[in-house]
Design an enzyme around this catalytic site. Sequence first.
Site, PDB file in Angstrom:
ATOM      1  N   SER A   1       0.749  -1.101  -0.755  1.00  0.00           N
ATOM      2  CA  SER A   1       0.127  -0.271   0.002  1.00  0.00           C
ATOM      3  C   SER A   1       1.088   1.450   0.315  1.00  0.00           C
ATOM      4  O   SER A   1       2.298   1.335  -0.010  1.00  0.00           O
ATOM      5  CB  SER A   1      -1.018   0.070   0.981  1.00  0.00           C
ATOM      6  OG  SER A   1      -0.308  -0.218   2.306  1.00  0.00           O
TER       7      SER A   1
ATOM      8  N   ALA B   1      -3.763  -6.123   8.628  1.00  0.00           N
ATOM      9  CA  ALA B   1      -2.098  -6.427   8.147  1.00  0.00           C
ATOM     10  C   ALA B   1      -1.974  -8.281   7.626  1.00  0.00           C
ATOM     11  O   ALA B   1      -2.231  -8.629   8.577  1.00  0.00           O
ATOM     12  CB  ALA B   1      -0.792  -5.738   9.599  1.00  0.00           C
TER      13      ALA B   1
ATOM     14  N   LYS C   1      -2.065 -11.622   1.432  1.00  0.00           N
ATOM     15  CA  LYS C   1      -3.540 -12.308   0.964  1.00  0.00           C
ATOM     16  C   LYS C   1      -3.130 -12.482  -0.411  1.00  0.00           C
ATOM     17  O   LYS C   1      -4.618 -12.675  -0.920  1.00  0.00           O
ATOM     18  CB  LYS C   1      -4.275 -11.233   1.051  1.00  0.00           C
ATOM     19  CG  LYS C   1      -4.105  -9.638   0.439  1.00  0.00           C
ATOM     20  CD  LYS C   1      -5.498  -9.382  -0.135  1.00  0.00           C
ATOM     21  CE  LYS C   1      -5.137  -7.770  -0.940  1.00  0.00           C
ATOM     22  NZ  LYS C   1      -5.877  -7.193  -1.792  1.00  0.00           N
TER      23      LYS C   1
ATOM     24  N   TYR D   1      -2.502 -20.096   2.655  1.00  0.00           N
ATOM     25  CA  TYR D   1      -3.311 -18.575   3.012  1.00  0.00           C
ATOM     26  C   TYR D   1      -4.524 -18.607   3.959  1.00  0.00           C
ATOM     27  O   TYR D   1      -4.882 -18.047   5.021  1.00  0.00           O
ATOM     28  CB  TYR D   1      -3.435 -17.626   1.571  1.00  0.00           C
ATOM     29  CG  TYR D   1      -4.017 -16.586   1.911  1.00  0.00           C
ATOM     30  CD1 TYR D   1      -4.522 -15.501   3.114  1.00  0.00           C
ATOM     31  CD2 TYR D   1      -5.698 -16.770   1.368  1.00  0.00           C
ATOM     32  CE1 TYR D   1      -4.679 -14.523   3.022  1.00  0.00           C
ATOM     33  CE2 TYR D   1      -6.496 -15.648   2.140  1.00  0.00           C
ATOM     34  CZ  TYR D   1      -6.327 -14.429   2.787  1.00  0.00           C
ATOM     35  OH  TYR D   1      -7.257 -13.827   2.942  1.00  0.00           O
TER      36      TYR D   1
ATOM     37  N   PHE E   1     -16.320 -12.657   2.311  1.00  0.00           N
ATOM     38  CA  PHE E   1     -16.656 -13.498   0.547  1.00  0.00           C
ATOM     39  C   PHE E   1     -15.348 -12.248  -0.281  1.00  0.00           C
ATOM     40  O   PHE E   1     -14.545 -12.652   0.465  1.00  0.00           O
ATOM     41  CB  PHE E   1     -17.799 -13.745   1.165  1.00  0.00           C
ATOM     42  CG  PHE E   1     -18.273 -15.119   1.430  1.00  0.00           C
ATOM     43  CD1 PHE E   1     -17.963 -14.474   2.652  1.00  0.00           C
ATOM     44  CD2 PHE E   1     -18.418 -16.306   1.068  1.00  0.00           C
ATOM     45  CE1 PHE E   1     -17.985 -15.746   3.907  1.00  0.00           C
ATOM     46  CE2 PHE E   1     -19.049 -17.438   1.386  1.00  0.00           C
ATOM     47  CZ  PHE E   1     -18.950 -17.037   2.811  1.00  0.00           C
TER      48      PHE E   1
ATOM     49  N   VAL F   1     -10.786 -16.230 -18.572  1.00  0.00           N
ATOM     50  CA  VAL F   1     -11.676 -16.754 -17.521  1.00  0.00           C
ATOM     51  C   VAL F   1     -11.033 -18.608 -17.097  1.00  0.00           C
ATOM     52  O   VAL F   1     -11.482 -19.090 -18.099  1.00  0.00           O
ATOM     53  CB  VAL F   1     -13.469 -16.922 -18.226  1.00  0.00           C
ATOM     54  CG1 VAL F   1     -14.157 -17.672 -17.441  1.00  0.00           C
ATOM     55  CG2 VAL F   1     -13.891 -15.872 -18.980  1.00  0.00           C
TER      56      VAL F   1
HETATM   57  P1  NAD Z   1      -4.261  -5.169   1.411  1.00  0.00           P
HETATM   58  O1  NAD Z   1      -2.560  -6.020   0.800  1.00  0.00           O
HETATM   59  O2  NAD Z   1      -4.709  -3.746   0.598  1.00  0.00           O
HETATM   60  O3  NAD Z   1      -4.051  -4.624   3.274  1.00  0.00           O
HETATM   61  C1  NAD Z   1      -3.876  -5.011   3.792  1.00  0.00           C
HETATM   62  C2  NAD Z   1      -2.387  -4.219   4.836  1.00  0.00           C
HETATM   63  O4  NAD Z   1      -1.067  -4.493   5.566  1.00  0.00           O
HETATM   64  C3  NAD Z   1      -1.570  -3.221   3.666  1.00  0.00           C
HETATM   65  O5  NAD Z   1      -1.727  -1.957   3.135  1.00  0.00           O
HETATM   66  C4  NAD Z   1      -0.071  -3.859   3.732  1.00  0.00           C
HETATM   67  O6  NAD Z   1       1.241  -2.828   3.627  1.00  0.00           O
HETATM   68  C5  NAD Z   1       0.012  -3.309   4.957  1.00  0.00           C
HETATM   69  N1  NAD Z   1       0.512  -5.165   5.729  1.00  0.00           N
HETATM   70  C6  NAD Z   1       1.057  -6.924   5.524  1.00  0.00           C
HETATM   71  N2  NAD Z   1       1.970  -6.824   5.636  1.00  0.00           N
HETATM   72  C7  NAD Z   1       2.406  -6.016   7.007  1.00  0.00           C
HETATM   73  C8  NAD Z   1       3.199  -6.747   8.243  1.00  0.00           C
HETATM   74  N3  NAD Z   1       3.793  -6.978   8.582  1.00  0.00           N
HETATM   75  N4  NAD Z   1       2.999  -5.245   9.266  1.00  0.00           N
HETATM   76  C9  NAD Z   1       2.757  -4.033   9.031  1.00  0.00           C
HETATM   77  N5  NAD Z   1       1.311  -4.241   7.713  1.00  0.00           N
HETATM   78  C10 NAD Z   1       1.704  -4.487   6.414  1.00  0.00           C
HETATM   79  O7  NAD Z   1      -4.820  -6.560   1.554  1.00  0.00           O
HETATM   80  P2  NAD Z   1      -6.947  -6.043   2.010  1.00  0.00           P
HETATM   81  O8  NAD Z   1      -7.572  -6.669   0.656  1.00  0.00           O
HETATM   82  O9  NAD Z   1      -7.254  -4.649   2.353  1.00  0.00           O
HETATM   83  O10 NAD Z   1      -7.220  -7.091   2.780  1.00  0.00           O
HETATM   84  C11 NAD Z   1      -6.716  -6.590   4.658  1.00  0.00           C
HETATM   85  C12 NAD Z   1      -7.275  -7.997   5.196  1.00  0.00           C
HETATM   86  O11 NAD Z   1      -8.632  -8.502   4.950  1.00  0.00           O
HETATM   87  C13 NAD Z   1      -6.469  -9.276   5.065  1.00  0.00           C
HETATM   88  O12 NAD Z   1      -5.722  -9.668   5.714  1.00  0.00           O
HETATM   89  C14 NAD Z   1      -6.665  -9.980   4.064  1.00  0.00           C
HETATM   90  O13 NAD Z   1      -6.179 -11.645   4.535  1.00  0.00           O
HETATM   91  C15 NAD Z   1      -7.807 -10.159   4.730  1.00  0.00           C
HETATM   92  N6  NAD Z   1      -8.904 -10.371   3.289  1.00  0.00           N
HETATM   93  C16 NAD Z   1      -9.194  -9.402   2.179  1.00  0.00           C
HETATM   94  C17 NAD Z   1      -9.911 -10.263   0.709  1.00  0.00           C
HETATM   95  C18 NAD Z   1      -9.883 -10.176  -0.245  1.00  0.00           C
HETATM   96  O14 NAD Z   1     -10.231 -10.506  -1.215  1.00  0.00           O
HETATM   97  N7  NAD Z   1      -9.116  -8.581  -0.564  1.00  0.00           N
HETATM   98  C19 NAD Z   1     -10.877 -11.410   1.617  1.00  0.00           C
HETATM   99  C20 NAD Z   1     -10.648 -11.380   2.532  1.00  0.00           C
HETATM  100  C21 NAD Z   1     -10.061 -11.291   3.700  1.00  0.00           C
HETATM  101  N1  UDP Z   2     -11.040 -15.307 -12.110  1.00  0.00           N
HETATM  102  C1  UDP Z   2     -10.995 -15.421 -13.633  1.00  0.00           C
HETATM  103  N2  UDP Z   2      -9.558 -14.572 -14.102  1.00  0.00           N
HETATM  104  C2  UDP Z   2      -9.294 -13.840 -13.593  1.00  0.00           C
HETATM  105  C3  UDP Z   2      -9.313 -13.888 -12.181  1.00  0.00           C
HETATM  106  C4  UDP Z   2     -10.619 -14.982 -10.851  1.00  0.00           C
HETATM  107  O1  UDP Z   2     -11.744 -16.219 -14.422  1.00  0.00           O
HETATM  108  O2  UDP Z   2      -8.247 -13.573 -13.886  1.00  0.00           O
HETATM  109  C5  UDP Z   2     -12.805 -15.951 -11.771  1.00  0.00           C
HETATM  110  C6  UDP Z   2     -11.819 -17.681 -10.328  1.00  0.00           C
HETATM  111  O3  UDP Z   2     -11.533 -18.320 -11.068  1.00  0.00           O
HETATM  112  C7  UDP Z   2     -12.992 -17.351  -9.521  1.00  0.00           C
HETATM  113  C8  UDP Z   2     -13.581 -16.066  -9.670  1.00  0.00           C
HETATM  114  O4  UDP Z   2     -12.934 -16.053 -10.879  1.00  0.00           O
HETATM  115  O5  UDP Z   2     -13.906 -18.544  -9.802  1.00  0.00           O
HETATM  116  C9  UDP Z   2     -12.771 -14.905  -8.298  1.00  0.00           C
HETATM  117  O6  UDP Z   2     -11.724 -15.073  -8.462  1.00  0.00           O
HETATM  118  P1  UDP Z   2     -10.220 -13.821  -7.182  1.00  0.00           P
HETATM  119  O7  UDP Z   2      -9.100 -14.726  -7.395  1.00  0.00           O
HETATM  120  O8  UDP Z   2     -11.467 -12.467  -7.334  1.00  0.00           O
HETATM  121  O9  UDP Z   2     -11.491 -14.331  -5.917  1.00  0.00           O
HETATM  122  P2  UDP Z   2     -11.086 -15.945  -5.254  1.00  0.00           P
HETATM  123  O10 UDP Z   2     -10.825 -17.764  -6.341  1.00  0.00           O
HETATM  124  O11 UDP Z   2     -10.355 -16.129  -4.359  1.00  0.00           O
HETATM  125  O12 UDP Z   2     -12.688 -16.362  -4.820  1.00  0.00           O
END
Ligand code: NAD
Ligand code: UDP
Length: 338
Positions: free
Chosen positions: A36, A81, A84, A149, A178, A217
């Site tokens: 970030s 943090a 992901k 993960y 989700f 896809v």
């Molecule tokens: P993101 O990567 O945008 O944000 C995570 C932040 O944590 C970043 O700003 C990064 O710089 C910081 N960070 C990473 N390692 C660190 C460390 N060791 N010390 C301090 N800062 C650190 O991710 P996001 O999409 O905002 O996700 C936030 C949380 O939600 C994560 O824990 C992720 O696993 C979880 N999550 C995200 C998604 C998604 O699809 N975005 C889905 C489910 C869960």
């Molecule tokens: N997906 C896709 N093309 C891409 C990225 C994702 O077809 O370039 C599909 C993937 O196979 C899944 C859905 O889109 O069926 C959501 O994928 P994403 O990575 O966003 O989320 P996750 O799989 O982690 O739930």
Amino acid sequence: MHILLTGGAGYIGTHVMLCCLEAGHSVTVVDDFSNSSPKAIARVEALAGCRVVFHQGDIRDAALLDRVFQESKIDTVLHFAGLKAVNESVENPLSYYDVNVGGTIALAQAMGRAGVFRLVFSSTASVYGEQEKMPLTESSPIDDPTSPYGRSKRMVEQILEDHCASDPRWAIAVLRYFNPAGAHISGQIGEDPRGTPANLIPYATQVAIGQRAALSVFGNDYPTPDGTGVRDYIHVMDLAAGHLMAVDYLRMHMGYRVWNLGTGRGHSVLQIVQELENIIGKPLPTNFAERRSGDIAQCWADPARAERELGWRAQHDLNEMLADHWRWQKLNPKGYDS
Ligand code: NAD
Ligand code: UDP
């Protein structure tokens, strides 16, 4: 209240930060900016019209965390943090366990030293792995996440549950997101992936703006209505609202609680493509490719527990989510460096 956001400069953290500030809370951020930029925090401050305290550093740095807790009287910690990227976690599992599991342990220990006992943890639907039975409830089995993960998040959940059971002063909310998508309606903050986006919606909007040639896809032979993968996409502002409700809940309830944050509806990849084409007003170049390794066919939430216990329910539909994501992409073609 004074709320600490670890990873607050990231995609979800920035949206939650804005909602915290708008609700009148003070905010401190700890972020190492590994995924970030400080520019994201500046954008949130401009939108909210107030400042946040931020510390650049790693959540595994105990001395830093002790300083942060000494400097401000923190009431609650929202712990975003972490690392992901599912594929990266397969290639480099040790860093995922180190940051996600080790980082959370370091944080919980620092909280204990500081006498701060309220924690909201960002978990994921990935903990459920591949399941036959939909929708997924919080009691669906979490025995078999499909990646390091997902396993790192499941481990953290189990550690936090054990920790909570060992000390009655703790109140811990685990939010299983989700598929987050969308952006704040201003188009000023949003998802800013580094390099090639791994997720569908940021990849698709980069194709729409001409930065990438075509969307692949991944798989059209899944046992789903159109053969493509089905997910429960949830607007990031709905997620943000869920965090504030969890913070309120923790003021009144001790112990450990888990909630799904999803809409309860699944959409296929082709449905996403079609809805995005309607919004951008032109066809999106796509091709069919092999299934992506580790992908599941389908997944959507039963969000009833969050509605019953938090009063939370998703307010934004798929069209708004994609329109907001697209606005952010158009206004910021290179993310925060635009
Ligand atoms: P993101 O990567 O945008 O944000 C995570 C932040 O944590 C970043 O700003 C990064 O710089 C910081 N960070 C990473 N390692 C660190 C460390 N060791 N010390 C301090 N800062 C650190 O991710 P996001 O999409 O905002 O996700 C936030 C949380 O939600 C994560 O824990 C992720 O696993 C979880 N999550 C995200 C998604 C998604 O699809 N975005 C889905 C489910 C869960
Ligand atoms: N997906 C896709 N093309 C891409 C990225 C994702 O077809 O370039 C599909 C993937 O196979 C899944 C859905 O889109 O069926 C959501 O994928 P994403 O990575 O966003 O989320 P996750 O799989 O982690 O739930």
